[in-house]
Design an enzyme around this catalytic site. Structure first.
Site, PDB file in Angstrom:
ATOM      1  N   ASP A  35       0.849  -1.188   0.000  1.00 26.14           N
ATOM      2  CA  ASP A  35       0.000   0.000   0.000  1.00 26.14           C
ATOM      3  C   ASP A  35       0.888   1.242   0.000  1.00 26.14           C
ATOM      4  O   ASP A  35       1.959   1.240   0.629  1.00 26.14           O
ATOM      5  CB  ASP A  35      -0.928   0.013   1.219  1.00 26.14           C
ATOM      6  CG  ASP A  35      -2.163   0.865   0.964  1.00 26.14           C
ATOM      7  OD1 ASP A  35      -3.255   0.295   0.797  1.00 26.14           O
ATOM      8  OD2 ASP A  35      -2.031   2.116   0.898  1.00 26.14           O
ATOM      9  N   LYS A 214     -20.149  -7.290 -12.562  1.00 27.49           N
ATOM     10  CA  LYS A 214     -20.067  -6.556 -11.288  1.00 27.49           C
ATOM     11  C   LYS A 214     -20.835  -5.231 -11.363  1.00 27.49           C
ATOM     12  O   LYS A 214     -21.587  -4.868 -10.454  1.00 27.49           O
ATOM     13  CB  LYS A 214     -18.589  -6.307 -10.963  1.00 27.49           C
ATOM     14  CG  LYS A 214     -18.331  -5.321  -9.869  1.00 27.49           C
ATOM     15  CD  LYS A 214     -18.749  -5.848  -8.525  1.00 27.49           C
ATOM     16  CE  LYS A 214     -18.798  -4.730  -7.526  1.00 27.49           C
ATOM     17  NZ  LYS A 214     -18.552  -5.122  -6.188  1.00 27.49           N
ATOM     18  N   CYS A 268     -19.791   2.157  -3.581  1.00 21.73           N
ATOM     19  CA  CYS A 268     -19.949   1.200  -4.679  1.00 21.73           C
ATOM     20  C   CYS A 268     -21.182   1.534  -5.507  1.00 21.73           C
ATOM     21  O   CYS A 268     -21.089   1.872  -6.680  1.00 21.73           O
ATOM     22  CB  CYS A 268     -20.090  -0.201  -4.122  1.00 21.73           C
ATOM     23  SG  CYS A 268     -18.819  -0.590  -2.926  1.00 21.73           S
TER      24      CYS A 268
HETATM   25  N1  SAJ Z   1     -30.259   1.212   0.455  1.00 19.97           N
HETATM   26  C1  SAJ Z   1     -31.534   1.766   0.395  1.00 19.97           C
HETATM   27  N2  SAJ Z   1     -32.603   0.915   0.314  1.00 19.97           N
HETATM   28  C2  SAJ Z   1     -32.443  -0.447   0.291  1.00 19.97           C
HETATM   29  C3  SAJ Z   1     -31.136  -0.993   0.329  1.00 19.97           C
HETATM   30  C4  SAJ Z   1     -30.050  -0.139   0.415  1.00 19.97           C
HETATM   31  O1  SAJ Z   1     -31.726   2.990   0.415  1.00 19.97           O
HETATM   32  O2  SAJ Z   1     -33.465  -1.141   0.231  1.00 19.97           O
HETATM   33  C5  SAJ Z   1     -29.090   2.115   0.546  1.00 19.97           C
HETATM   34  C6  SAJ Z   1     -28.264   1.917   1.824  1.00 19.97           C
HETATM   35  O3  SAJ Z   1     -28.822   2.608   2.911  1.00 19.97           O
HETATM   36  C7  SAJ Z   1     -26.921   2.485   1.385  1.00 19.97           C
HETATM   37  C8  SAJ Z   1     -26.855   2.100  -0.099  1.00 19.97           C
HETATM   38  O4  SAJ Z   1     -28.179   1.799  -0.490  1.00 19.97           O
HETATM   39  O5  SAJ Z   1     -26.890   3.892   1.512  1.00 19.97           O
HETATM   40  C9  SAJ Z   1     -25.965   0.907  -0.410  1.00 19.97           C
HETATM   41  O6  SAJ Z   1     -26.100  -0.093   0.577  1.00 19.97           O
HETATM   42  P1  SAJ Z   1     -26.171  -1.652   0.220  1.00 19.97           P
HETATM   43  O7  SAJ Z   1     -26.306  -2.422   1.471  1.00 19.97           O
HETATM   44  O8  SAJ Z   1     -27.208  -1.879  -0.816  1.00 19.97           O
HETATM   45  O9  SAJ Z   1     -24.779  -1.966  -0.521  1.00 19.97           O
HETATM   46  P2  SAJ Z   1     -23.210  -1.709  -0.206  1.00 19.97           P
HETATM   47  O10 SAJ Z   1     -22.793  -0.468  -0.922  1.00 19.97           O
HETATM   48  O11 SAJ Z   1     -22.887  -1.817   1.226  1.00 19.97           O
HETATM   49  O12 SAJ Z   1     -22.562  -3.025  -0.954  1.00 19.97           O
HETATM   50  C10 SAJ Z   1     -22.882  -3.270  -2.316  1.00 19.97           C
HETATM   51  C11 SAJ Z   1     -23.298  -4.736  -2.469  1.00 19.97           C
HETATM   52  N3  SAJ Z   1     -23.893  -4.963  -3.789  1.00 19.97           N
HETATM   53  C12 SAJ Z   1     -25.092  -5.547  -3.958  1.00 19.97           C
HETATM   54  O13 SAJ Z   1     -25.777  -5.919  -3.024  1.00 19.97           O
HETATM   55  C13 SAJ Z   1     -25.553  -5.774  -5.362  1.00 19.97           C
HETATM   56  C14 SAJ Z   1     -22.093  -5.663  -2.250  1.00 19.97           C
HETATM   57  O14 SAJ Z   1     -22.435  -7.033  -2.515  1.00 19.97           O
HETATM   58  C15 SAJ Z   1     -20.944  -5.243  -3.170  1.00 19.97           C
HETATM   59  O15 SAJ Z   1     -19.787  -6.083  -3.009  1.00 19.97           O
HETATM   60  C16 SAJ Z   1     -20.572  -3.819  -2.804  1.00 19.97           C
HETATM   61  O16 SAJ Z   1     -21.718  -2.976  -3.095  1.00 19.97           O
HETATM   62  C17 SAJ Z   1     -19.369  -3.400  -3.634  1.00 19.97           C
HETATM   63  O17 SAJ Z   1     -18.250  -3.405  -3.072  1.00 19.97           O
HETATM   64  O18 SAJ Z   1     -19.504  -3.166  -4.834  1.00 19.97           O
END
Ligand code: SAJ
Length: 419
Positions: A35, A214, A268
């Site tokens: 890193d 992805k 992401c």
């Molecule tokens: N959110 C909503 N409503 C929902 C679900 C989520 O408003 O019903 C919001 C959350 O509060 C947050 C955002 O979306 O602000 C993202 O949260 P998340 O839990 O959906 O996802 P991340 O960003 O923590 O992780 C995602 C995941 N992708 C998917 O589920 C398709 C994870 O599997 C990926 O590895 C990650 O992105 C990544 O690194 O790309």
């Protein structure tokens, strides 16, 4: 334990690189982590972590103590290289591959025939080919898959990470893995490497499809959240409870709507769809609109708070805007974590504070406020919320759901906590 790869070099020791490095090390592969951040390198070599992820600290402590993981600021000769560096976008939403380019140039001098280079960073379509071109430019003495296919000296693949922050160590092992080789041998070798610890299926495809896969997963979620967010705004106009509406609609066997909120945060889902839009701006109309709908949600929430403030001041004519106190419940980007990066809740809190309101921030997962917030924001515990005039629910932390209620006419609930 795989047979080919006894020593690997993981470049980028952030939220993906460090858990990946530690997991390989725990499964018998010697890992040199790399890193550019000297502080991160020093912490890891002391068996400590510079990021928050459940159980990662204990794992890193063990593998460093056993001598299976060490960190430094430049690469070494190894059997395989995993590149897990950030891929942000520029101001115009065009992907910025400068960290992949820098990692490629840093590792190229150490390459030798038979080596495997894997790009794990979420990347726009074509980035793996670009990485391979940078490697080949730096090492004209070696051959690469884009030049002579299966006979290449160096194997190159894209194997995107798909783990959920907060569950990274479990999902690294249990999730299926998409393996996109630039030739067949690259896919086979990458499967062999990941099978060291992956218990899910390792599914082979080509690099471009793996890149798009992805981006598609995160865009699918973004579009679905945008649908929920748009519904919440429509329901507000029509005087319908959106939470009840979604629960009812989801009783249909083929309907599964996600939940609205204050916007989409994290590093992401709010980024990756732009990589599709940047490559195909005329075709990616729905994906772009979803991004715009989700990015606009924090401003809509702020407008809702302003409406409540106007109602409050009308009912309390002796007060002025400077007397109004707003309690913001939650600062994290999603429930039950302490991660404030790219958080819409934090953005909304900051913008409200900038209007001169007194802000009480209630975030049970942190002990001090992040830098950059105006000094009219005070971090308080849940019990101290009584002094607030307006209550703004921003994150559905479990701590806001159990034995929790608010007696007030001035509530904006972006997560349906107080149904
Ligand atoms: N959110 C909503 N409503 C929902 C679900 C989520 O408003 O019903 C919001 C959350 O509060 C947050 C955002 O979306 O602000 C993202 O949260 P998340 O839990 O959906 O996802 P991340 O960003 O923590 O992780 C995602 C995941 N992708 C998917 O589920 C398709 C994870 O599997 C990926 O590895 C990650 O992105 C990544 O690194 O790309």
């Amino acid at each position: 334990m795989n047979n080919q790869f006894k020593h690997i070099c993981v470049i980028g020791l952030g939220y993906i690189g460090l858990p990946t490095a530690a997991t390989f090390a725990a499964h018998g592969v010697k890992v040199t982590g790399v890193d550019v951040n000297q502080h991160a390198v020093d912490m890891i070599n002391q068996g400590k972590v510079h990021i928050v992820e459940p159980d990662l600290d204990a794992l890193v402590k063990v593998v460093v103590a056993k001598g299976m993981l060490s960190a430094q600021t430049s690469p070494v000769a190894a059997d395989a290289y995993i590149v897990a560096v950030p891929t942000p976008f520029k101001d115009d939403h065009q992907p910025d591959l400068k960290y992949i380019e820098a990692a490629s140039k840093a590792l190229a001098p150490y390459l030798k025939p038979g080596n495997l280079v894997i790009l794990e960073s979420t990347s726009p379509v074509g980035a793996t080919e670009e990485m391979s071109a940078w490697l080949s430019e730096a090492r004209p003495d070696l051959s690469f898959p884009q030049q002579i296919g299966e006979a290449a000296d160096i194997l190159v693949a894209h194997c995107p990470e798909r783990v959920l922050p907060g569950k990274v160590l479990q999902e690294l092992i249990s999730n299926d893995r998409i393996i996109g080789g630039m030739n067949h041998l690259s896919s086979k070798a990458s499967c062999d490497l990941y099978k060291t610890f992956v218990q899910g299926a390792c599914i082979e495809t080509n690099a471009r499809t793996a890149e798009m896969c992805k981006l598609t997963e995160n865009s699918f979620r973004d579009v679905n959240i945008a649908f929920a967010n748009e519904l919440s705004i429509i329901c507000d106009k029509l005087d319908i409870n959106v939470w009840e509406l979604i629960a009812l609609a989801n009783r249909h066997p083929r309907v599964n709507i996600l939940q609205p909120g204050p916007g989409v945060g994290g590093h992401c889902i709010a980024v990756d769809p732009w990589f599709i839009v940047a490559k195909t701006p005329e075709q990616a109309r729905l994906i772009r609109t979803a991004r715009e709908v989700n990015d606009a949600k924090p401003e809509w929430v702020i407008d809702q708070v302003k409406i409540k403030i106007a109602e409050f001041l009308q009912a309390n004519p002796e007060k002025t805007i400077k007397d109004v106190t707003v309690a913001c419940y939650g600062l994290a980007f999603k429930p039950n974590i302490d991660d404030l990066r790219e958080s819409p809740a934090l953005e909304i809190t900051k913008k409200l504070a900038e209007q001169g309101l007194n802000i009480l921030a209630i975030e049970p997962n942190i002990s001090e406020l992040p830098h950059g917030l105006p000094n009219n924001v005070t971090l308080i515990s849940i019990e101290e919320n009584q002094q607030a005039d307006i209550h703004l629910m921003l994150v559905d932390h479990n701590k806001f759901k159990v034995n929790f209620s608010i007696e007030s006419n001035y509530v904006v609930d972006t997560k349906g906590i107080l149904l």
